[in-house]
Design an enzyme around this catalytic site. Structure first.
Site, PDB file in Angstrom:
ATOM      1  N   ASP A  63       3.030  -6.225   6.525  1.00 48.59           N
ATOM      2  CA  ASP A  63       1.999  -5.604   7.352  1.00 48.59           C
ATOM      3  C   ASP A  63       0.616  -5.854   6.745  1.00 48.59           C
ATOM      4  O   ASP A  63       0.470  -6.704   5.878  1.00 48.59           O
ATOM      5  CB  ASP A  63       2.281  -4.098   7.489  1.00 48.59           C
ATOM      6  CG  ASP A  63       2.429  -3.424   6.123  1.00 48.59           C
ATOM      7  OD1 ASP A  63       2.173  -4.075   5.096  1.00 48.59           O
ATOM      8  OD2 ASP A  63       2.799  -2.236   6.103  1.00 48.59           O
ATOM      9  N   ASP A  64      -0.376  -5.119   7.192  1.00 49.99           N
ATOM     10  CA  ASP A  64      -1.736  -5.349   6.713  1.00 49.99           C
ATOM     11  C   ASP A  64      -2.052  -4.546   5.465  1.00 49.99           C
ATOM     12  O   ASP A  64      -3.131  -3.970   5.338  1.00 49.99           O
ATOM     13  CB  ASP A  64      -2.742  -5.021   7.832  1.00 49.99           C
ATOM     14  CG  ASP A  64      -2.657  -6.055   8.934  1.00 49.99           C
ATOM     15  OD1 ASP A  64      -2.282  -7.198   8.621  1.00 49.99           O
ATOM     16  OD2 ASP A  64      -2.958  -5.723  10.091  1.00 49.99           O
TER      17      ASP A  64
END
Ligand code: WTA
Length: 648
Positions: free
Chosen positions: A511-512
């Site tokens: 994910d980020d």
């Protein structure tokens, strides 16, 4: 044991919990639901049983005959302030501070924020809160005033505990000043903290540390730790203790997610202590009164909470609190510390190992390390090269390495070898701990990948260390962790590969969330810090591989065209200011390595930034961008490549 832990789960964990002090422990009292389609997600271990984590760390150990054994060993930044506490001595400190907390109105359930360096005041304050049922929330003392204010406000802390200064090698950081700034920010947002308690660092005056009289002090709000706590040491009164429900909150610890502001991860008393007790016992093979654990993580992170404090104490073992930095007075200091205190278990991060690797073998070989039995690592993927260096240079080719994969949310180790029992493979975290059922999900359709393969690492069944909630945001808890894939999985955000022998290799975040020197940082947090700058209209942040830090941050920003910023000197000023902004908003550890000023960002037609492309440009990998048909304006890619060359 693993088989039993899965098939008779609740019974298995109740028996382990029974090794600690609990009243009314009942194996049928645990209830869980990981699947939102079956009702609200909840994790409740041993509900109705009563316990106290500080009691289990101290009185229970004294009862077991550990009273005169070392509990806390403090290796100060300077030689003269080093101290040691036995379990009995530590109990006196904790009781004294618990009485002080009560006298200043701190009650069960109240939140107390600690913004402290790695000095004994920190574990003492944490244990005192646990003792009276107050909820501690430790904020790593490298965070900025703004980040501290955000956390203090989010958990509505009643009290903040800090120190005059923090000392790291020759550097002195004025913590109290940062706290004052944070209190001002809170006040302007309409939130006030009742009391700020200030510990003077250090106890024995040494050069460079601000004198008491030079530390800013607000007499209506601030209290000096030493002066105000002293009277409770000699009052002869018993210290209060609050036995809590197993599902009551033990602490809140903030961590970064992929979106928005940091999440307050809520851990329960009974489940957390049982899981941390068990993982420390089996993964570090701890024996009461014998082992000394040196966990190099700051107590402000989950690793410090679980294995720098609660885990070793719950097992009747000593823990080393190391104030300074690994390269001061020289790069051999950790190994000298190992020899000085007969450390048996050493636990650190790949980033630290890579740093020390850079200094060669000499600093390691100047120590005997004869007491060491087990080496551990955590925080990021460890390369085979670093793993082998750890094993052969630090471990003299004989010590097992426990590469432990876990997260703030999981409370303790999830994927890890058991030393001496699990045949190791370099850079593999190997197999699940007791009670853990990991699965790899296909990122596209969420189906389980059987056998060899790579996918999203998720966990199927609940375990006691699992966090209960995101403080004040239950919806976020369900959405971020349980609704990403259907079917009742805890979504970790990490990727992993399973080889043909079933060994798991963690590949990193999907994910980020970035991982810089083992610190979790959300891209969204850094971007929002950048756009706080008056000239910055938009920012996108990515991480690239870094030799020492694991990952480093590269920022792409669009500046306001109405400002005359074409001149090179002005561009450089902006780049510097933007980096300063991140240092001020989050903390120095989140500062981008490079800021690239661009005219536009690669976006899809719906306006979503294609970070995949920026990541490739940042890494200098510009030959093949894969499918770019979604880009609204493919021309921006060349522009950014040009700007990037300019910035280097
Ligand atoms: C990463 C730290 C590879 C991972 C305990 C995870 C790891 C994040 C490992 C959690 C490991 C932790 N190998 N990666 N052994 N251990 N990570 O919450 O990306 O600070 O999601 O908890 O660190 O970081 P946190």
């Amino acid at each position: 044991m693993y088989h039993r832990s899965i098939h008779e789960r609740d019974q298995f964990w109740t028996e382990i919990a029974g090794e600690l002090y609990f009243e009314n422990l009942d194996s049928s009292a645990s209830t869980h639901n990981f699947d939102p389609s079956r009702g609200p997600v909840h994790v409740k271990w041993f509900e109705g049983a009563r316990t106290n984590m500080a009691y289990n760390c101290l009185e229970k150990q004294i009862e077991n005959g550990m009273g005169d054994k070392r509990a806390l060993i403090f290796e100060a930044n300077d030689e003269i302030n080093c101290t040691e506490f036995t379990f009995r001595e530590l109990l006196v400190e904790v009781e004294t501070f618990a009485k002080f907390l009560i006298a200043h109105g701190v009650q069960k359930g109240d939140r107390v924020v600690m913004y402290l360096p790695m000095i004994p005041a920190l574990p003492i304050a944490m244990l005192a809160c646990s003792r009276i049922g107050a909820v501690h929330s430790v904020v790593f003392a490298g965070y900025s005033a703004k980040s501290l204010a955000q956390r203090v406000h989010d958990c509505k802390a009643k009290m903040v505990i800090t120190a005059s200064a923090s000392r790291r090698a020759e550097k002195i950081i004025p913590l109290k000043k940062i706290v004052d700034e944070a209190m001002e920010i809170c006040k302007s947002d309409g939130f006030c903290v009742n009391k700020v308690v200030v510990k003077h660092n250090a106890d024995i005056e040494i050069e460079g540390v601000p004198h008491v009289e030079d530390v800013p002090f607000h007499s209506d709000r601030d209290l000096w730790w030493n002066e105000s706590v002293a009277e409770f040491r000699t009052d002869g009164k018993p210290a209060p203790i609050e036995f809590l429900d197993s599902c009551d909150t033990a602490f809140i610890l903030y961590t970064s997610g992929s979106t928005g502001k940091p999440k307050g991860v809520v851990h329960s008393v009974g489940g957390y202590q049982t899981y941390v007790y068990a993982t420390s016992k089996f993964v570090f093979d701890l024996h009461a009164g014998e082992d000394v654990l040196f966990c190099t993580a700051d107590l402000g992170w989950i690793t410090g909470h679980s294995y720098g404090l609660y885990g070793p104490l719950l097992n009747g073992c000593a823990t080393v609190l190391f104030e300074g930095v690994p390269t001061y007075p020289d790069a051999g200091v950790w190994w000298q510390t190992v020899d000085k205190y007969d450390v048996t278990v050493f636990y650190t991060s790949p980033t630290a190992l890579r740093t020390l690797q850079g200094y060669g073998e000499d600093p390691v070989k100047r120590s005997s390390r004869a007491s060491l039995r087990i080496l551990g690592t955590v925080g990021e993927p460890i390369s085979s090269e670093t793993w082998l260096w750890y094993h052969s240079v630090v471990g003299d080719d004989k010590l097992p390495i426990c590469d432990t994969w876990w997260q703030t949310e999981t409370g303790g180790h999830i994927i890890t070898p058991l030393p001496g029992a699990t045949p190791l493979k370099a850079s593999s975290a190997t197999f699940p701990f007791f009670g853990i059922v990991p699965v790899l999900l296909d990122p596209k359709d969420g189906t389980e990948i059987q056998g060899e393969g790579e996918g999203c690492l998720c966990i199927k069944e609940p375990w006691p260390g699992m966090f209960l909630d995101v403080h004040g945001a239950h919806e976020r808890y369900e959405n971020s962790y349980f609704k990403v894939y259907e079917g009742g999985y805890y979504f970790s955000g990490d990727g992993a590969r399973r080889d043909s022998d079933g060994y798991l290799f963690i590949t990193g975040r999907l994910d980020d969330v970035m991982n810089v020197s083992g610190h979790r940082i959300g891209t969204a947090e850094v971007e929002s810090a950048l756009v706080q700058h008056s000239s910055c209209i938009e920012a996108a942040v990515v991480s690239i591989a870094h030799e020492v830090k694991g990952e480093s941050i590269v920022a792409y920003v669009i500046l306001d065209p109405s400002r005359s910023i074409e001149k090179r000197s002005s561009l450089e000023i902006h780049q510097r200011e933007l980096i300063t902004n991140v240092r001020m908003e989050i903390g120095p550890f989140a500062a981008p390595e490079r800021v690239v000023i661009v005219k536009d960002l690669p976006k899809t037609r719906s306006g979503k930034i294609m970070r995949r492309i920026l990541k490739k440009i940042a890494a200098g990998d510009v030959d093949d961008f894969g499918d770019v048909s979604a880009l609204a304006d493919p021309g921006v890619v060349d522009e950014i490549i040009k700007a990037e060359r300019h910035a280097r």
